[in-house]
Design a protein around this motif. Structure first.
Motif, PDB file in Angstrom:
ATOM      1  N   PHE A 102       8.381  -5.858  -2.135  1.00 20.64           N
ATOM      2  CA  PHE A 102       9.451  -4.763  -1.918  1.00 20.64           C
ATOM      3  C   PHE A 102       9.189  -3.499  -2.512  1.00 20.64           C
ATOM      4  CE2 PHE A 102      13.506  -2.810  -2.205  1.00 20.64           C
ATOM      5  CZ  PHE A 102      14.110  -2.676  -0.826  1.00 20.64           C
ATOM      6  N   GLY A 103       8.506  -3.721  -3.668  1.00 22.83           N
ATOM      7  CA  GLY A 103       8.177  -2.630  -4.308  1.00 22.83           C
ATOM      8  C   GLY A 103       6.945  -1.755  -3.624  1.00 22.83           C
ATOM      9  N   TYR A 104       6.246  -2.400  -2.868  1.00 19.53           N
ATOM     10  CA  TYR A 104       5.085  -2.136  -2.040  1.00 19.53           C
ATOM     11  C   TYR A 104       5.810  -1.262  -0.853  1.00 19.53           C
ATOM     12  CZ  TYR A 104       1.214  -1.285   1.183  1.00 19.53           C
ATOM     13  OH  TYR A 104       0.407  -0.618   1.883  1.00 19.53           O
TER      14      TYR A 104
ATOM     15  N   GLU B 244       8.747   2.000   8.501  1.00 18.50           N
ATOM     16  CA  GLU B 244       9.266   0.985   7.370  1.00 18.50           C
ATOM     17  C   GLU B 244       8.830  -0.595   7.778  1.00 18.50           C
ATOM     18  OE1 GLU B 244      11.781   3.529   8.153  1.00 18.50           O
ATOM     19  OE2 GLU B 244      12.015   4.329   6.040  1.00 18.50           O
ATOM     20  N   ALA B 245       9.102  -0.695   9.430  1.00 15.06           N
ATOM     21  CA  ALA B 245       8.717  -1.854  10.161  1.00 15.06           C
ATOM     22  C   ALA B 245       7.226  -2.218   9.649  1.00 15.06           C
ATOM     23  CB  ALA B 245       8.986  -1.900  11.330  1.00 15.06           C
ATOM     24  N   SER B 246       6.222  -1.249   9.867  1.00 16.43           N
ATOM     25  CA  SER B 246       4.980  -1.126   9.873  1.00 16.43           C
ATOM     26  C   SER B 246       4.646  -1.538   8.303  1.00 16.43           C
ATOM     27  CB  SER B 246       4.332   0.093  10.037  1.00 16.43           C
ATOM     28  OG  SER B 246       2.990   0.026   9.786  1.00 16.43           O
ATOM     29  N   SER B 247       5.436  -1.104   7.318  1.00 15.97           N
ATOM     30  CA  SER B 247       4.837  -1.333   5.829  1.00 15.97           C
ATOM     31  C   SER B 247       5.521  -2.763   5.662  1.00 15.97           C
ATOM     32  CB  SER B 247       5.790  -0.306   5.060  1.00 15.97           C
ATOM     33  OG  SER B 247       5.535  -0.308   3.866  1.00 15.97           O
ATOM     34  N   VAL B 248       6.651  -3.218   6.062  1.00 10.17           N
ATOM     35  CA  VAL B 248       6.864  -4.649   6.072  1.00 10.17           C
ATOM     36  C   VAL B 248       5.868  -5.636   6.451  1.00 10.17           C
ATOM     37  CG1 VAL B 248       8.509  -6.210   6.552  1.00 10.17           C
ATOM     38  CG2 VAL B 248       9.246  -4.060   5.751  1.00 10.17           C
ATOM     39  N   ALA B 249       5.463  -5.331   7.677  1.00 10.49           N
ATOM     40  CA  ALA B 249       4.500  -6.060   8.252  1.00 10.49           C
ATOM     41  C   ALA B 249       3.263  -6.105   7.448  1.00 10.49           C
ATOM     42  CB  ALA B 249       4.128  -5.808   9.838  1.00 10.49           C
ATOM     43  N   HIS B 250       2.753  -5.005   7.028  1.00 13.42           N
ATOM     44  CA  HIS B 250       1.442  -4.958   6.437  1.00 13.42           C
ATOM     45  C   HIS B 250       1.408  -5.471   4.913  1.00 13.42           C
ATOM     46  CE1 HIS B 250      -2.083  -3.111   4.630  1.00 13.42           C
ATOM     47  NE2 HIS B 250      -1.333  -2.921   3.474  1.00 13.42           N
ATOM     48  N   ILE B 251       2.490  -5.458   4.007  1.00 12.34           N
ATOM     49  CA  ILE B 251       2.887  -6.202   2.949  1.00 12.34           C
ATOM     50  C   ILE B 251       2.804  -7.643   3.290  1.00 12.34           C
ATOM     51  CG2 ILE B 251       4.890  -5.982   2.426  1.00 12.34           C
ATOM     52  CD1 ILE B 251       2.126  -5.895   0.017  1.00 12.34           C
TER      53      ILE B 251
ATOM     54  N   GLU C  55       0.545  -6.799 -10.453  1.00  8.14           N
ATOM     55  CA  GLU C  55      -0.040  -6.020 -11.326  1.00  8.14           C
ATOM     56  C   GLU C  55      -0.132  -4.261 -11.165  1.00  8.14           C
ATOM     57  OE1 GLU C  55      -3.464  -8.241 -12.673  1.00  8.14           O
ATOM     58  OE2 GLU C  55      -2.276  -9.743 -13.171  1.00  8.14           O
ATOM     59  N   SER C  56      -0.555  -4.147  -9.730  1.00  6.74           N
ATOM     60  CA  SER C  56      -0.901  -2.842  -9.216  1.00  6.74           C
ATOM     61  C   SER C  56       0.454  -2.374  -8.899  1.00  6.74           C
ATOM     62  CB  SER C  56      -1.622  -3.243  -7.749  1.00  6.74           C
ATOM     63  OG  SER C  56      -2.085  -1.799  -7.300  1.00  6.74           O
ATOM     64  N   VAL C  57       1.325  -3.111  -8.437  1.00  5.64           N
ATOM     65  CA  VAL C  57       2.859  -2.379  -8.309  1.00  5.64           C
ATOM     66  C   VAL C  57       3.368  -1.930  -9.481  1.00  5.64           C
ATOM     67  CG1 VAL C  57       5.201  -2.881  -7.631  1.00  5.64           C
ATOM     68  CG2 VAL C  57       3.329  -3.653  -6.058  1.00  5.64           C
ATOM     69  N   ASP C  58       3.299  -2.627 -10.650  1.00  2.00           N
ATOM     70  CA  ASP C  58       3.671  -2.488 -11.986  1.00  2.00           C
ATOM     71  C   ASP C  58       2.701  -1.001 -12.325  1.00  2.00           C
ATOM     72  OD1 ASP C  58       5.455  -4.144 -12.234  1.00  2.00           O
ATOM     73  OD2 ASP C  58       4.374  -5.223 -13.583  1.00  2.00           O
ATOM     74  N   LYS C  59       1.524  -0.926 -11.988  1.00  2.00           N
ATOM     75  CA  LYS C  59       0.584   0.138 -12.523  1.00  2.00           C
ATOM     76  C   LYS C  59       1.007   1.303 -11.901  1.00  2.00           C
ATOM     77  CE  LYS C  59      -4.515   1.574 -11.758  1.00  2.00           C
ATOM     78  NZ  LYS C  59      -5.644   0.959 -11.318  1.00  2.00           N
ATOM     79  N   HIS C  60       1.261   1.438 -10.821  1.00  2.00           N
ATOM     80  CA  HIS C  60       1.639   2.677  -9.933  1.00  2.00           C
ATOM     81  C   HIS C  60       3.234   2.761  -9.684  1.00  2.00           C
ATOM     82  CE1 HIS C  60      -2.619   3.129  -8.961  1.00  2.00           C
ATOM     83  NE2 HIS C  60      -2.709   1.938  -8.621  1.00  2.00           N
ATOM     84  N   GLY C  61       4.053   2.208 -10.594  1.00  2.00           N
ATOM     85  CA  GLY C  61       5.324   2.579 -10.528  1.00  2.00           C
ATOM     86  C   GLY C  61       6.059   2.195  -9.292  1.00  2.00           C
ATOM     87  N   GLY C  62       5.578   1.147  -8.270  1.00  2.00           N
ATOM     88  CA  GLY C  62       6.204   0.893  -7.220  1.00  2.00           C
ATOM     89  C   GLY C  62       7.691   0.426  -6.942  1.00  2.00           C
ATOM     90  N   CYS C  63       8.137  -0.340  -8.080  1.00  2.00           N
ATOM     91  CA  CYS C  63       9.669  -0.750  -7.736  1.00  2.00           C
ATOM     92  C   CYS C  63      10.480   0.376  -7.858  1.00  2.00           C
ATOM     93  CB  CYS C  63       9.645  -1.851  -8.734  1.00  2.00           C
ATOM     94  SG  CYS C  63       8.939  -3.517  -8.478  1.00  2.00           S
TER      95      CYS C  63
END
Length: 178
Positions: free
Chosen positions: A133-135, A51-58, A89-97
């Motif tokens: 956050f969705g990412y 999760e920390a890696s994902s936060v740093a990446h985004i 737009e991409s987060v919406d497209k892929h249902g990230g939230c």
């Protein structure tokens, strides 16, 4: 002897955001606080190395996207970038939230609370917080798909005659709601 007057306001300058303070804005406060959302934020911000890696990446990606694509003039003479909008737009497209909500629906409580706290940029800031956050909360497959969309948008934006709209079409993105 001089007298200095200090004008009191109900708005305070916020401290620099931390992961927890930034993303917990999406969960509401007091009686309106969404416990499931708060649990997800706690996990994302204090979780494992993954999760920390994902936060740093985004956070890094979002900063990088600020200089990708055309600038878009928004409310109060502030501008955003086509790249940052492409992320939403991409987060919406892929249902990230979480809850399969759109970025704007997921950011609604943040916007309401933010407006009450005297911020001038709620309508811009909250959807970007929700997109990031969705990412973070997206499945690995959805993260990969979002990353591919962002790579596509970055490549397209480097073209001589690229516009945000041309890149949206090329990368199969749809403009997010205002």
């Amino acid at each position: 002897m001089g007298v200095t007057f200090v004008r009191a306001t109900r708005c305070q300058v916020p401290a620099p955001p931390t992961c927890l303070s930034e993303y917990s804005k999406l969960c509401g406060t007091g009686e309106k606080k969404d416990a499931a959302c708060a649990t997800m934020v706690d996990k994302a911000c204090g979780g494992t190395e993954k999760e920390a890696s994902s936060v740093a990446h985004i956070e890094h990606l979002f900063a990088e996207l600020s200089s990708v694509g055309q600038k878009v003039l928004q409310f109060n003479m502030l501008s955003t970038s086509g790249g940052q909008d492409a992320l939403k737009e991409s987060v919406d497209k892929h249902g990230g939230c979480p809850g399969n909500k759109t970025v704007y629906l997921y950011s609604a409580q943040c916007s309401a609370d933010c407006n009450e706290a005297c911020s001038n940029h709620c309508d811009m800031d909250c959807p970007y917080i929700a997109a990031r956050f969705g990412y973070i909360m997206a499945t690995p497959a959805n993260k990969k798909a979002i990353d591919q969309d962002m790579e596509c948008f970055k490549r397209c934006s480097k073209e001589k005659d690229a516009t945000n709209d041309k890149c949206r079409v090329a990368c199969k993105l749809a403009a997010s709601l205002p």
